[in-house]
Motif scaffolding. Structure first.
Motif, PDB file in Angstrom:
ATOM      1  N   ILE A  50       5.064  -5.288  14.566  1.00  0.00           N
ATOM      2  CA  ILE A  50       5.445  -6.183  13.460  1.00  0.00           C
ATOM      3  C   ILE A  50       4.189  -6.835  12.878  1.00  0.00           C
ATOM      4  O   ILE A  50       4.034  -6.980  11.663  1.00  0.00           O
ATOM      5  CB  ILE A  50       6.391  -7.303  13.989  1.00  0.00           C
ATOM      6  N   PRO A  77       0.744 -10.900   1.477  1.00  0.00           N
ATOM      7  CA  PRO A  77      -0.183 -11.137   0.360  1.00  0.00           C
ATOM      8  C   PRO A  77      -1.380 -11.967   0.845  1.00  0.00           C
ATOM      9  O   PRO A  77      -1.182 -12.995   1.506  1.00  0.00           O
ATOM     10  CB  PRO A  77       0.673 -11.939  -0.633  1.00  0.00           C
ATOM     11  N   ILE A 127       2.209  -4.510  10.636  1.00  0.00           N
ATOM     12  CA  ILE A 127       2.813  -4.470   9.292  1.00  0.00           C
ATOM     13  C   ILE A 127       2.451  -5.751   8.537  1.00  0.00           C
ATOM     14  O   ILE A 127       2.061  -5.724   7.376  1.00  0.00           O
ATOM     15  CB  ILE A 127       4.359  -4.335   9.371  1.00  0.00           C
ATOM     16  N   GLU A 158       0.614  -6.105   4.959  1.00  0.00           N
ATOM     17  CA  GLU A 158       1.488  -6.344   3.805  1.00  0.00           C
ATOM     18  C   GLU A 158       1.603  -7.794   3.345  1.00  0.00           C
ATOM     19  O   GLU A 158       2.125  -8.049   2.263  1.00  0.00           O
ATOM     20  CB  GLU A 158       2.901  -5.796   4.093  1.00  0.00           C
TER      21      GLU A 158
END
Lengths: 195, 195
Positions: B168, B177, B171, B175
């Motif tokens: 997790i 921002p 990711i 991802e």
């Protein structure tokens, strides 16, 4: 102001930011379980699959066969009917029959018909809440946490889709005690002759 | 007569046969969903995983960061603590920290801690109910319907067990921002300096 969601009266907490906190409190008491109606529906379909195709069973007989409350079982059968898995036949020998071959009825279709096809993990976009969130446009993909949970759900659904009522029937034929199979056949014959 | 089950007052239907109908009505309103607490718990652990290991976060800060109700988030963190996934550190810089490496915390462990590890499909042995049931001894294996449903749950659990907080995190790193990552780091630094 966006329109109030239909479950607004059930909310116990509301954030000041419109995209955040909107569902909080709504799922608090909902636990990871199937409804018992699902168990009843699969068993009912198994019985319909085991009987000769010309046989239709009224809810009353299915309820008596499994010792279930008839009104609540009727609701499950209506859901199966709405999903096109069973059909109703009218007339003195009327009742429910399978609408498809057992090989064409998957466990997934039964689960979707009774418990709904919504995802189990609800993503409320927590990453876009709080003091450090940035513009919506900077989150092009669903949250990685939700995607990971949904991947597991996909594995569950794939397995359910891979199992049909025919598979359940094969297990039933090989494992139902012969004494019970005979008693059940006789019971249905007798009850259907009376109706 | 066997002892009354603890949920007896919630039963809306009771069969005359003791092994049948015993749970009917109990699960009627329970739908297949995770609690929202699970989403909160995974997000909280992701934040703990992203911060330097010496950092502990009080519930208050996690609740403010995600705009969540503090009292209910506290319950989720207590469940994680009870399952040995987070630990509490005392003192002025106290709060919650991960009790294990993110690579050693699976989604399955998080789900079990928050939503419980019970099977989703409850088998009430319907085949042993009704007028055609035979002796218990003639049913040596669990019902084939339950086994088929449990097989799908096993696929779901296997996938959850195969995904860790580290996955997790990977990711999240790729991802989130960059603007939010920086804002979040500054926000926690500032809040922790004040406490």
């Amino acid at each position: 102001m966006p329109a109030k969601p239909p479950f607004a009266k059930q909310r116990v907490f509301q954030s000041t930011k419109i995209n955040c906190g909107i569902n909080y409190g709504y799922f608090i008491f909902i636990i990871v379980k199937h409804t018992e109606g699902l168990e009843w529906a699969i068993h009912s379909c198994s019985i319909l699959a085991a009987l000769p195709p010309e046989t239709a069973l009224p809810t009353r007989l299915l309820a008596a066969f499994f010792e279930l409350p008839e009104a609540y079982l009727a609701k499950q059968l209506q859901k199966l009917s709405g999903a096109g898995l069973v059909e109703t036949r009218r007339g003195p020998k009327g009742g429910y029959a399978l609408a498809k071959s057992p090989a064409d009825i998957t466990l997934l279709a039964l689960v979707n018909a009774i418990d709904g096809s919504e995802r189990h993990f609800h993503c409320s976009e927590l990453r876009q809440c709080g003091p450090t969130a940035v513009s919506d446009k900077q989150y092009p993909r669903p949250c990685g946490i939700a995607r990971s949970m949904w991947k597991a759900e996909a594995a569950w659904r794939a397995e359910l889709k891979n199992t049909t009522l025919k598979d359940i029937q094969v297990i039933g034929y090989s494992e139902t005690p012969p004494e019970q199979a005979q008693k059940a056949l006789n019971w249905f014959k007798e009850k259907l002759a009376q109706s």
